[in-house]
Each structure stands twice: as structure tokens, then as C-alpha cells.
Write a protein that holds these residues in place. Structure first.
Motif, PDB file in Angstrom:
ATOM      1  N   ALA B 286      30.732   0.748   1.873  1.00  0.00           N
ATOM      2  CA  ALA B 286      29.424   1.170   1.365  1.00  0.00           C
ATOM      3  C   ALA B 286      29.595   2.460   0.562  1.00  0.00           C
ATOM      4  O   ALA B 286      29.032   2.632  -0.519  1.00  0.00           O
ATOM      5  CB  ALA B 286      28.463   1.390   2.521  1.00  0.00           C
ATOM      6  N   LEU B 287      30.429   3.340   1.106  1.00  0.00           N
ATOM      7  CA  LEU B 287      30.685   4.612   0.439  1.00  0.00           C
ATOM      8  C   LEU B 287      31.417   4.385  -0.878  1.00  0.00           C
ATOM      9  O   LEU B 287      31.110   5.001  -1.910  1.00  0.00           O
ATOM     10  CB  LEU B 287      31.535   5.476   1.372  1.00  0.00           C
ATOM     11  CG  LEU B 287      31.602   6.958   1.072  1.00  0.00           C
ATOM     12  CD1 LEU B 287      30.219   7.565   1.204  1.00  0.00           C
ATOM     13  CD2 LEU B 287      32.569   7.634   2.049  1.00  0.00           C
ATOM     14  N   TYR B 288      32.362   3.483  -0.827  1.00  0.00           N
ATOM     15  CA  TYR B 288      33.121   3.160  -2.039  1.00  0.00           C
ATOM     16  C   TYR B 288      32.168   2.661  -3.124  1.00  0.00           C
ATOM     17  O   TYR B 288      32.198   3.123  -4.268  1.00  0.00           O
ATOM     18  CB  TYR B 288      34.168   2.090  -1.726  1.00  0.00           C
ATOM     19  CG  TYR B 288      34.936   1.631  -2.958  1.00  0.00           C
ATOM     20  CD1 TYR B 288      36.048   2.352  -3.416  1.00  0.00           C
ATOM     21  CD2 TYR B 288      34.552   0.493  -3.667  1.00  0.00           C
ATOM     22  CE1 TYR B 288      36.739   1.953  -4.540  1.00  0.00           C
ATOM     23  CE2 TYR B 288      35.241   0.084  -4.796  1.00  0.00           C
ATOM     24  CZ  TYR B 288      36.338   0.812  -5.230  1.00  0.00           C
ATOM     25  OH  TYR B 288      37.013   0.429  -6.349  1.00  0.00           O
ATOM     26  N   SER B 290      28.835   2.993  -3.325  1.00  0.00           N
ATOM     27  CA  SER B 290      27.853   3.967  -3.805  1.00  0.00           C
ATOM     28  C   SER B 290      28.538   5.046  -4.642  1.00  0.00           C
ATOM     29  O   SER B 290      27.933   5.629  -5.532  1.00  0.00           O
ATOM     30  CB  SER B 290      27.084   4.575  -2.635  1.00  0.00           C
ATOM     31  OG  SER B 290      27.977   5.322  -1.851  1.00  0.00           O
ATOM     32  N   GLY B 291      29.797   5.305  -4.327  1.00  0.00           N
ATOM     33  CA  GLY B 291      30.519   6.322  -5.096  1.00  0.00           C
ATOM     34  C   GLY B 291      30.748   5.932  -6.538  1.00  0.00           C
ATOM     35  O   GLY B 291      30.616   6.745  -7.451  1.00  0.00           O
ATOM     36  N   TRP B 292      31.110   4.686  -6.756  1.00  0.00           N
ATOM     37  CA  TRP B 292      31.484   4.300  -8.103  1.00  0.00           C
ATOM     38  C   TRP B 292      30.354   3.664  -8.925  1.00  0.00           C
ATOM     39  O   TRP B 292      30.378   3.679 -10.136  1.00  0.00           O
ATOM     40  CB  TRP B 292      32.660   3.310  -8.078  1.00  0.00           C
ATOM     41  CG  TRP B 292      33.961   3.952  -7.695  1.00  0.00           C
ATOM     42  CD1 TRP B 292      34.624   3.770  -6.541  1.00  0.00           C
ATOM     43  CD2 TRP B 292      34.740   4.873  -8.469  1.00  0.00           C
ATOM     44  NE1 TRP B 292      35.773   4.510  -6.522  1.00  0.00           N
ATOM     45  CE2 TRP B 292      35.868   5.206  -7.708  1.00  0.00           C
ATOM     46  CE3 TRP B 292      34.582   5.462  -9.733  1.00  0.00           C
ATOM     47  CZ2 TRP B 292      36.839   6.088  -8.152  1.00  0.00           C
ATOM     48  CZ3 TRP B 292      35.551   6.342 -10.182  1.00  0.00           C
ATOM     49  CH2 TRP B 292      36.667   6.643  -9.389  1.00  0.00           C
ATOM     50  N   GLN B 293      29.378   3.098  -8.204  1.00  0.00           N
ATOM     51  CA  GLN B 293      28.379   2.318  -8.948  1.00  0.00           C
ATOM     52  C   GLN B 293      27.501   3.215  -9.815  1.00  0.00           C
ATOM     53  O   GLN B 293      27.505   4.438  -9.687  1.00  0.00           O
ATOM     54  CB  GLN B 293      27.519   1.506  -7.980  1.00  0.00           C
ATOM     55  CG  GLN B 293      26.451   2.348  -7.302  1.00  0.00           C
ATOM     56  CD  GLN B 293      25.733   1.586  -6.227  1.00  0.00           C
ATOM     57  OE1 GLN B 293      25.978   0.411  -6.005  1.00  0.00           O
ATOM     58  NE2 GLN B 293      24.842   2.263  -5.543  1.00  0.00           N
ATOM     59  N   ASN B 294      26.736   2.591 -10.673  1.00  0.00           N
ATOM     60  CA  ASN B 294      25.783   3.282 -11.541  1.00  0.00           C
ATOM     61  C   ASN B 294      26.433   4.396 -12.347  1.00  0.00           C
ATOM     62  O   ASN B 294      25.856   5.449 -12.553  1.00  0.00           O
ATOM     63  CB  ASN B 294      24.637   3.905 -10.731  1.00  0.00           C
ATOM     64  CG  ASN B 294      23.980   2.862  -9.857  1.00  0.00           C
ATOM     65  OD1 ASN B 294      23.913   1.682 -10.236  1.00  0.00           O
ATOM     66  ND2 ASN B 294      23.539   3.252  -8.688  1.00  0.00           N
ATOM     67  N   HIS B 295      27.645   4.183 -12.753  1.00  0.00           N
ATOM     68  CA  HIS B 295      28.352   5.180 -13.552  1.00  0.00           C
ATOM     69  C   HIS B 295      28.440   6.535 -12.858  1.00  0.00           C
ATOM     70  O   HIS B 295      28.658   7.542 -13.494  1.00  0.00           O
ATOM     71  CB  HIS B 295      27.689   5.337 -14.933  1.00  0.00           C
ATOM     72  CG  HIS B 295      27.524   4.033 -15.615  1.00  0.00           C
ATOM     73  ND1 HIS B 295      28.531   3.462 -16.349  1.00  0.00           N
ATOM     74  CD2 HIS B 295      26.489   3.162 -15.638  1.00  0.00           C
ATOM     75  CE1 HIS B 295      28.096   2.285 -16.803  1.00  0.00           C
ATOM     76  NE2 HIS B 295      26.868   2.077 -16.386  1.00  0.00           N
ATOM     77  N   ALA B 296      28.182   6.536 -11.547  1.00  0.00           N
ATOM     78  CA  ALA B 296      28.297   7.809 -10.840  1.00  0.00           C
ATOM     79  C   ALA B 296      29.734   8.288 -10.924  1.00  0.00           C
ATOM     80  O   ALA B 296      30.009   9.473 -11.105  1.00  0.00           O
ATOM     81  CB  ALA B 296      27.897   7.635  -9.381  1.00  0.00           C
ATOM     82  N   ALA B 297      30.638   7.342 -10.854  1.00  0.00           N
ATOM     83  CA  ALA B 297      32.037   7.630 -11.089  1.00  0.00           C
ATOM     84  C   ALA B 297      32.590   8.815 -10.316  1.00  0.00           C
ATOM     85  O   ALA B 297      33.219   9.693 -10.858  1.00  0.00           O
ATOM     86  CB  ALA B 297      32.279   7.827 -12.581  1.00  0.00           C
TER      87      ALA B 297
END
Ligand SMILES: Nc1nc2c(ncn2[C@@H]2O[C@H](COP(=O)(O)OP(=O)(O)OP(=O)(O)O)[C@@H](O)[C@H]2O)c(=O)[nH]1
Ligand code: SF4
Ligand SMILES: [Mg+2]
Lengths: 598, 384
Positions: B286-288, B290-297
Motif C-alpha cells: 500500500a505504501l509502495y 501510494s508513494g509512487w502513484q499520481n506522479h508523487a514519485a
């Protein structure tokens, strides 16, 4: 502070009867600690004490108490350990007090150390206040304990105070009794200073800190003091009292308990039992001091890593300041290299010292099999004492050997008398006396070889009596015994650190059990390792540790080198407490195996 | 051996169709929706990391798991397209995908092949039906043979298999038969691992309860020694503590790990070593995501280390000694500015005395036969 408003008392009891918990309640009642700073057995401040739930060190605290009469008193409380191995802490505490709370568990009744500690307190002429504790327990039987008080201790049961250190019941009565029954300290402020050092510790910044009880005269900051035994002089930079953390004061008068800081950088500068006086007006004589502790058990302490030898030396010097019962001198072992032969009051003491050395001084140590001290009478008429089996002279030069005997006091419910006597017999005990105190309590006195008590005696005693027996013992002298040296050979080579001295009749069985036990604890090595037990050149038992075949081969996690590394480090950590003897890795348990076999 | 690979990429696919009873690898059973959002996040990571490596050319790519082969063809297709278009690979790059016989089809294999995958690593574990079942594997023995035929049909000629020994109820004879079968199949590479009971697995619990009849240590050692004898005798020399290969078919990617070479890592739980940094992506999916999605990068790491020179040295020794040829003394000295004997005088002496390692005439420090069996002794000796 008015001297007649000072009361000095200690709390003594059999182990676990609730001394430290009682101290908690007294600290609360006198508002010495705020609720926030309070915890259970708050005076057991060492990690080791908290982990094991027992008191190891005496601990002094100053309390302010307003009596029911409205008068203000200064109380000085010393909490003491109950375990027999730390009785030296008790006797030094007693010397700083005028009274003692003798705590007895209302469900257990009088036990071996209740007696032992009471006798110690009476020797010091202390006022005894019996306290029957844990009356909240469903199994509590205060009436029975009162009977025991009268029957076996000869104390007046009507003077006993009933308390629960759990609920706080009876604590007020204790405080009032202390004020009314314990005498104020003697001593005259005008006399030359005599202050007794009853404890000390080493502080990296301040040097040695001496804990004192002022008997005569007054000591102030800035005074030039003299240690009467060593003649060394220092200037007092700080004085403190314990609340329970140290709080600075400007002076200490007769009857007061506190500590002295005077840049005593050399650990040899403060000696427990020494008297401090003023150099400009010294006292004519020093105080009686303490009988030095008599070590009962000896073992070698060796650094796993030989480079830590010097560190071990410094650590022992410093630790001795905080543990006056510890003694040590250098020794060497063919197997283990350079180390120290240390003397202890018992096995728990030995274990605690090893742990303190490892924790407080970051050392990694191996302790060798414990031994008692033997007197060897030679054919040429001379006599030598040895506490290391490997220094036993050649058999043909020995006329006979004497081993230490203790007088053991065992308190046990009547129903277990039979099994206990059997056990004592089995351990080469000689019956001395039996006394029925009440139906619940029988006192058995046996003469027993100390070496047998060190083995698994206490564990067996407990298991044979469902845990109801308690044991105390005191050295009584030496007796001639048929002792032989049992050597252990690993890979055909005798390992001096594994030798032990055993009774001839038991040698065969012990050799067999010991080799079996060693086989269990010595991990598989790269080679097959034969383990032999021998008396002289005669091998009496043999076992083999099979060779290690494999310790490798987990699947690797896609390049996770850090994880691999951590796993290997963890495995390696497990091997730390092993000493390499030649090419064999021997763990600490091997050296202690002797304690676990018959 | 071929010319040595210098840089690699590891991609972790943390999904399986079912958890095997002994497994504590990072993998979960997940539904398509979650797998979808996972790969959305993964593509973000891929973009970011490919920028870090814009100027680099890679010699290996390893897609492992979990079970990459359970991904749908379209997902595999997209994954390989993204990877091959975002990174530059050398012409002879070794591109491996881990596959399970239960999740392979001709179509899937064709898809892999079309993107240049040239090596398969097949999770076989055993040729005994009862053992496969006990392990909780989903495939049958017949599926193994079938998969192999299909793989060859579409042109795979570099195939590796994973086998396990020290299994409950496994006999020496069974293990021997398993090795013989593997050899007859004519594969190029074989990894043989011992079963390790990992905490938090059903196997561990069962073993604690005494429900598993595990072979004793001596039998297990025998199985290992048999492997070390049998496979080289049949054309597959041992080149690493757990790995055997026909000459020239050693895993280039694994060699990167053992020789202190850099590799990028992508995907939840993947471990990389890139520009002097060791990092492990979070295993918390989940952390992985949320960390990468939405261009949060933002990378969320489970571990990050910058080994200093001494740690690098230790790790180089720890991993390099796994290779049978060992560690080349002069290469070590050149890399770290001191000889092995200077860096580890006492340790080296001790291992030599105990006959666990030896020097070869051409300057390699390598495991002896005894050292291979007692490898952990040797690998951990260098850790300070
Ligand atoms: N129920 C009950 N338990 C008590 C009471 N006093 C102490 N205890 C419990 O008895 C145990 C031992 O208490 P301690 O205060 O550590 O005993 P101690 O005499 O200081 O023990 P040592 O210092 O090791 O000799 C602890 O678990 C306490 O909680 C009491 O009045 N009632
Ligand atoms: S297939 Fe592999 S990764 Fe997946 S559960 Fe089984 S052993 Fe673990
Ligand atoms: Mg206590």
C-alpha cells in the motif's frame, strides 16, 4: 538538623518477602518521590535488578516524616537484598543503622534468611521491629507467623506490625514505630570526625564516590579529609544525600548518612570499611570497620577476545568499588590465556558480576567452572590452599585433602522432612540438628560440603519440597575428604579450565554425566571432537561430538545483500560467547556444565 | 566464461497465485484491481529510475518474484515494452524471467520471446508429486515437462531450474532421482537450495509442532555433497555455492551480486545497489503504491545504506567467496588499495589453518571442499 530527630533503619528479610515494595510505600507516604517518578520497587534501580526482580545492592534514601505528634523527623532508610549471596550488603547496611524492620511474608512465614538476617542485626545491637507483610494475600496466616516469631526467634509477637506493602495497610504504624522505638543516633558534633565508608561507586566524571555514615564530628564541603587506612588526603568538593537521587548538602553531622565526592581518582583511594577523618584534627582511632567478605566460590574470568585483558582489569577495579565482596587476582590458563581468578559469595553473585562486567563495561567474557577452596596437606608436612583445580599438586606428593564444609539451615514444612534428609544424605551431609518450630515449620541443620551446595542442591531442594524449603548456610570449617581431580580432554588434550575436583565415590558418575552434558552443549565443529573424562591417566568416560556437516545454502533474495549480511551477522553474534580452544569453539555453557550434573 | 556483465536491473513482481507453505519471499496473492494499481505505481518508479540511468547500458535484466509468469499476457507485454524502451541494453544482454510451470502457455512464452527474453528460470523444486504437494506448489510433474517442451518450441535455449532438497519425507534416493531427471532434461543451469524453515511460514509452525519429518543434518549434508558430485560429473560444474551450469551458461545476473557490481532494482521489495547506495524498496505494498502513484514519485525504502570502504570490502568478501573460483587477490587489491591478507590478517590465517579456504596458483582465494559445506563460516568471517 536536630540529632535527636534522626532515625536510621534498614529493611531486612528473606528474599522476596517484600522489602523493596515496602520501601516504595514508605517513600510514597513521606512524599519523597512524586507519583510521576514512582515505579514498582523503585529502589531497585539497576537494570539487572529490575530484570530479575530482586535487589542486589543496598540502597539508602533520606526521608522527611512528620510524626503524629506533629514533630519533624529525618529518616534514613536502607533497603537491602534478601538473597544469601548478598548478605555482605546487609551486614554493611546494619552498621549504618540503629534499627531494622524485619519483614516476614505472612503466607510463607519464617525462612532461612529471616533467621540469618535477624542474627546479624542482633549482633549489631539494632532495635528490631518485626513486620508481617503481605497480609492481603488469601493464603496469609499472620497468627501462625506470630507463633513462629515467638517460638523460633524469641521476639515479642505483640510488637509485630501487620502490613500489606501492596495496599499500603499498616505503613503509618511502621513509621510511627520507627520514630518511637528506634533510638536516635549517638555521637557528638564537637568530637573529631569519624565517618564510616559503607559503600562506594565509581563515577567517570567525579571519580570514586564514598557512601558514609557519620558517627562522630561534622564534615563540611571544603574540608581536608584523611582516609585512616591509607593515610591519603583529599579536599571535599561535594557532599550529598539520597532522595533517592543525590542532592547536594553543605555538611553532614553525627548520625547522618550521605556521600562524599573529593576527586578520588584512584579506585584504591576509597575502601569500604575505612574511616574518614579530618586531616587538621584527626580522630585518635578508626572505627571497627567490617569483617572482609569471605569468598566461597572461585572461578576464572577471561576475555573472549584476549585484547580485552587490560579493560577487564580496569573494569574489575572499578566494579569492586561498588561490590566490596568481590575479590580477584591475575591468573593464566593454558587454554584460555590471561584472565583473573575471582572470588564470590555464591553462584548468583558470580553470575551478577559477570553480567555487570559485560553490560557496564562492554566486555565479552568466559567464566570457568566454579570451585571452592581446598586445603592440600603435602607429604612433606606443608599445606597449600588452592581454589583452582588445575593447580592441584601431583597426587603422589599429597598426603590428604580437606574441603570446606558449611552449616546449612533448612526451613521446611514437616511433611517434606523425609525427602530433604534423603537429599542431604545423598550430598554427603552430616545430620546435626532438627527442631519443630510449628507444624508448618521444621528447622533442619546439616553439615554439608560447600561444593555440593554449589551444584544443583538448591534446585533439588526446591523440587523435592514443592518450593517450600529455604536454605541458608555459613562456612564452618574444613574436613578431610577423599577428593580427586577430574580432567576433561577435548580432542585428546586436557583443558585446564574444565577440570574439577570431585569426591572419589562420585567421580565415575560425574565424569560420565559431564561428558554427556558437554556433548550436548559443544556445537558440532568441522571435525569430530572426542570428549573424555579422566582421573590421572585413566579415562573414565568418553563421548564424541560428531562433525558439523553443513551450515549454508539458503536461497538468496534477488540481490538483497544487506539481508544476507544481517543474517550472517546474527549467526556470528551467536558464536560470540564461544572461546576458541585451538580449533574447537567452546561455549560458555560448557564451563558451567559441571554445575548441572550429579 | 563469457565477457563479464557490468550492470544489471532487477525487477520484482510480488504476486503469486497461491502462497507455498515454506515461502517467506515477498509476494502476495492479489486481485486484478490491485495488480493494476500496483503496476501504475510501478511505471512511475520505472520512469524515475530510468532517468537515473539514462546514460547507462545494461548487460542483464532479471524479472523475478513472486511469480512473474502469472501476469496476463497483456501486462507482461506492457512491462517488457516499458523496460526495453526505458533502458538501454547491450546487444548480448541476458534477459531472464522467472516462471512457474503452472502458469505458462505457448502464447505467454512467445510474448516473452518477442521482447528478447533469452533465459527462463523455472521454479520446479521437485519431480516427486507427493513432495510438490507437500510444498504447496500448484504445478504437476507433467506440467514441468510440458513447459519445457513449449519453451524449447518457441526458441528458448537457456533454461534454468530451481530444485530443493532437505524436504520433509524426502529420501536420498528421491533426491538422486530428481538430479538425474534434471540432467536428462538437458537444461543449461540448475540452482539447488536447501529448505530453510523461515519464521512466519506454515512449515515453521508445523516443524515446531513436530509435524514435519525433516531429514537430519547429516542426510541433508549428504544430499548437498551428492549434488556437488553428481552435477559436475554430468556436465554441469558448480560455479557458486548453490548454482551449477553448463560451461558458458552461468547466470550473468547473479554474478553481478557476487562480484560487487551495480544493479538497479524496481518493484516493491526489490533490492538494488546503485551508485554506491544499497536500497530496498518497501515491502508494504500500500505504501509502495501510494508513494509512487499520481506522479508523487517518492521512493519509500525499507532500507538505505551507503557502505563505507570497509563495509564494501566485507561485502565483497562475503559474496565473492560464494563463487567456486573465488576472489582474485590482485583484483581485490586494486579495488580496495590493500591486499586481502592485509585487510583480514587474522581471519584469513584462521580460515587457512582450518582448511576452509585456499589460495590457487593463479591468485584466487577460494573455498576448499570443506569450505563449501561450511560456507557460512567463511562468508561471515569477514564481517566486522
Ligand atoms: N500481595 C502482596 N504482594 C507483595 C506484597 N509486598 C510485596 N509483594 C510482592 O512480592 C514480590 C517481591 O517483592 P519485593 O519487594 O521485590 O521483595 P524483596 O524482599 O525486596 O526481594 P529481594 O530484594 O530480592 O530480597 C513482588 O512481586 C511484590 O509485588 C504485599 O504486601 N502483598
Ligand atoms: S511461487 Fe515462489 S514466491 Fe510464490 S509463494 Fe511459491 S515459493 Fe513463494
Ligand atoms: Mg528488594
Amino acid at each position: 538538623m536536630k540529632q535527636d530527630k534522626i532515625r536510621n533503619f534498614c529493611i531486612i528479610a528473606h528474599i522476596d518477602h517484600g522489602k523493596s515494595t515496602l520501601a516504595d510505600r514508605i517513600l510514597e507516604k513521606t512524599h519523597t518521590l512524586s507519583e510521576r517518578d514512582m515505579s514498582e520497587q523503585v529502589l531497585d534501580s539497576m537494570d539487572l535488578e529490575r530484570e530479575r526482580g530482586i535487589t542486589i545492592k543496598l540502597q539508602a534514601v533520606r526521608l522527611a516524616y512528620t510524626a503524629s505528634s506533629g514533630e519533624e523527623y529525618t529518616l534514613n532508610l536502607i533497603d537491602t537484598p534478601g538473597h544469601v549471596d548478598f548478605s555482605y550488603e546487609v551486614s554493611r547496611s546494619l552498621a549504618a543503622c540503629e534499627g531494622a524492620l524485619l519483614v516476614i511474608d505472612a503466607s510463607q512465614g519464617i525462612e532461612a534468611q529471616t533467621l540469618a538476617n535477624l542474627y546479624l542485626a542482633l549482633e549489631h545491637d539494632l532495635e528490631i521491629i518485626p513486620v508481617i507483610n503481605k497480609i492481603d494475600l488469601p493464603s496469609a496466616d499472620p497468627q501462625r507467623v506470630m507463633n513462629e516469631l515467638e517460638e523460633s526467634l524469641g521476639l515479642d509477637a505483640s510488637e509485630a506490625i501487620l502490613t500489606s506493602a501492596k495496599t499500603g495497610q499498616g505503613i503509618d504504624d511502621i513509621l510511627e514505630a520507627i520514630v518511637k522505638r528506634v533510638p536516635a543516633p549517638g555521637g557528638n558534633e564537637e568530637n573529631p570526625l569519624q565517618a564510616m565508608i559503607f559503600d562506594s561507586h565509581f563515577d567517570v566524571y567525579r571519580g570514586a564516590v564514598a557512601y558514609i555514615r557519620v558517627m562522630e564530628g561534622r564534615l563540611s564541603v571544603g574540608d581536608k579529609i584523611k582516609m585512616m587506612a591509607t593515610g591519603r588526603t583529599f579536599e571535599v568538593s561535594e557532599l550529598g544525600v539520597f532522595r533517592p537521587a543525590m542532592v547536594s548538602v553543605s555538611s553532614l553531622g553525627p548520625g547522618e548518612v550521605g556521600c562524599v565526592i573529593a576527586s578520588m581518582k584512584d579506585v584504591k583511594d576509597t575502601r569500604v570499611g575505612d574511616t574518614i577523618t579530618l586531616s587538621r584534627r584527626p580522630a585518635p582511632n578508626s572505627l571497627a570497620g567490617y569483617r572482609p567478605a569471605k569468598p566461597m566460590v572461585f572461578c576464572g574470568l577471561y576475555p573472549v577476545d584476549n585484547e580485552q585483558y587490560q579493560d577487564l582489569r580496569d573494569a574489575l577495579d572499578r566494579l569492586q568499588l561498588n561490590d566490596a565482596a568481590l575479590s580477584y587476582e591475575p591468573e593464566t590458563s593454558a587454554a584460555l590465556g590471561f584472565g583473573y581468578r575471582c572470588g564470590f559469595l555464591g553462584l548468583l553473585h558470580m553470575e551478577i558480576i559477570q553480567e555487570r562486567l559485560e553490560r557496564e563495561f562492554k566486555l565479552n567474557l568466559i567464566t570457568t567452572a566454579p570451585s571452592v577452596e581446598y586445603h592440600i596437606h603435602m607429604n612433606n608436612g606443608s599445606e597449600v590452599s588452592i581454589d583452582n583445580p588445575s593447580s592441584l599438586p601431583k597426587v603422589i606428593d599429597i598426603d590428604f585433602i580437606e574441603e570446606p564444609f558449611v552449616m546449612a539451615t533448612i526451613m521446611v514444612p514437616e511433611e517434606f522432612v523425609g525427602p530433604v534428609m534423603e537429599l542431604c544424605q545423598d550430598k554427603r551431609g552430616i545430620f546435626s540438628n532438627m527442631e519443630y518450630i510449628t507444624t508448618e515449620r521444621t528447622r533442619l541443620d546439616y553439615e554439608l560440603p560447600l561444593s555440593e551446595i554449589l551444584m544443583d542442591f538448591f534446585d533439588r531442594l526446591k523440587s523435592r519440597t514443592k518450593g517450600y524449603a529455604s536454605l541458608d548456610y555459613e562456612l564452618m570449617g574444613y574436613r578431610r575428604s577423599e577428593m580427586v581431580k577430574l580432567d576433561i580432554l577435548l580432542n585428546g588434550k586436557a583443558v585446564d579450565a574444565l577440570s574439577c575436583i570431585v569426591h572419589r565415590e562420585k567421580a565415575q558418575a560425574r565424569g560420565r554425566n559431564l561428558t554427556e552434558k558437554l556433548k550436548e552443549v559443544i556445537p558440532r565443529q568441522q571435525y569430530e571432537v572426542p570428549i573424555q573424562a579422566a582421573i590421572g591417566s585413566k579415562v573414565i568416560a568418553r563421548e564424541t561430538v560428531r562433525a558439523l556437516r553443513k551450515d549454508v545454502l539458503a536461497k538468496c533474495y534477488g540481490g538483497d545483500i544487506s539481508r544476507k549480511r544481517k543474517l550472517l551477522e546474527k549467526q556470528k553474534e551467536g558464536k560470540k560467547r564461544m572461546k576458541s580452544l585451538g580449533t574447537i569453539d567452546v561455549p560458555q555453557e560448557a564451563f558451567m556444565a559441571i554445575l548441572e550434573v550429579d | 566464461m563469457q565477457t563479464m556483465a557490468e550492470k544489471g536491473i532487477y525487477v520484482h513482481v510480488p504476486f503469486c497465485a497461491r502462497k507455498c507453505q515454506y515461502c517467506d519471499f515477498h509476494s502476495v496473492v492479489a486481485d486484478e484491481t490491485f495488480v493494476g494499481s500496483y503496476f501504475d505505481a510501478f511505471e512511475q518508479e520505472l520512469l524515475v529510475r530510468s532517468r537515473e540511468a539514462a546514460a547507462d547500458s545494461f548487460d542483464t535484466l532479471f524479472i523475478g518474484g513472486g511469480t512473474p509468469s502469472i501476469l496476463t499476457i497483456s501486462r507482461l507485454d506492457r512491462l517488457l515494452r516499458m523496460l526495453t524502451s526505458s533502458f538501454t541494453f547491450s546487444s548480448s544482454a541476458e534477459i531472464t524471467v522467472e516462471v512457474n510451470p503452472s502458469s505458462l502457455s505457448l502464447a505467454k512464452l512467445r510474448c516473452l520471446r518477442s521482447w528478447g527474453v533469452n533465459r527462463l528460470s523455472m521454479g520446479v523444486q521437485s519431480f516427486e508429486p507427493n513432495l510438490l504437494e507437500a510444498l504447496g506448489r500448484l504445478h504437476t510433474v507433467e506440467q514441468v515437462f510440458q513447459s519445457l517442451r513449449s519453451a524449447r518450441q518457441v526458441g528458448f535455449d537457456n533454461i534454468s531450474m530451481d530444485l530443493m532438497f532437505g524436504l520433509p519425507d524426502q529420501t536420498m534416493a528421491q533426491w538422486q532421482a530428481t538430479l538425474a531427471t534434471a540432467v536428462q532434461l538437458g537444461i543449461q543451469h540448475l540452482s539447488a537450495y536447501a529448505l530453510i524453515l523461515e519464521e512466519a511460514t506454515p512449515f515453521y509452525r508445523w516443524a515446531q509442532q513436530g509435524l514435519l519429518a525433516l531429514p537430519d543434518e547429516d542426510t541433508e549434508a549428504c544430499m548437498f555433497e551428492t549434488t556437488m558430485q553428481y552435477l559436475p560429473d554430468h556436465g554441469m560444474p558448480q560455479y557458486e555455492i548453490s548454482n551449477y551450469a553448463r560451461l558458458g551458461c552461468e547466470s550473468q545476473h547473479n554474478m553481478l551480486y557476487w562480484t560487487g557490481k551495480p544493479y538497479l532494482a524496481l518493484g516493491s521489495g526489490a533490492a538494488g545497489y546503485w551508485r554506491g547506495r544499497r536500497y530496498v524498496n518497501t515491502k508494504d505494498m500500500a505504501l509502495y503504491v501510494s508513494g509512487w502513484q499520481n506522479h508523487a514519485a517518492t521512493e519509500t525504502l525499507e532500507l538505505e545504506e551507503f557502505p563505507n570502504r570497509y563495509q564494501q570490502m566485507d561485502e565483497y568478501m562475503m559474496t565473492g567467496m560464494r563463487l567456486l573460483r573465488g576472489i582474485h587477490g590482485p583484483t581485490f587489491a586494486k579495488r580496495f588499495g590493500m591486499a586481502i591478507s592485509e585487510a583480514y590478517p587474522a581471519q584469513l590465517q584462521r580460515l587457512l589453518e582450518r582448511n576452509l579456504v585456499q589460495w590457487t596458483a593463479d591468485g584466487y582465494l577460494q573455498l576448499t571442499y570443506a569450505g563449501r559445506v561450511l560456507g557460512n563460516h567463511v562468508f561471515s568471517a569477514w564481517l566486522r
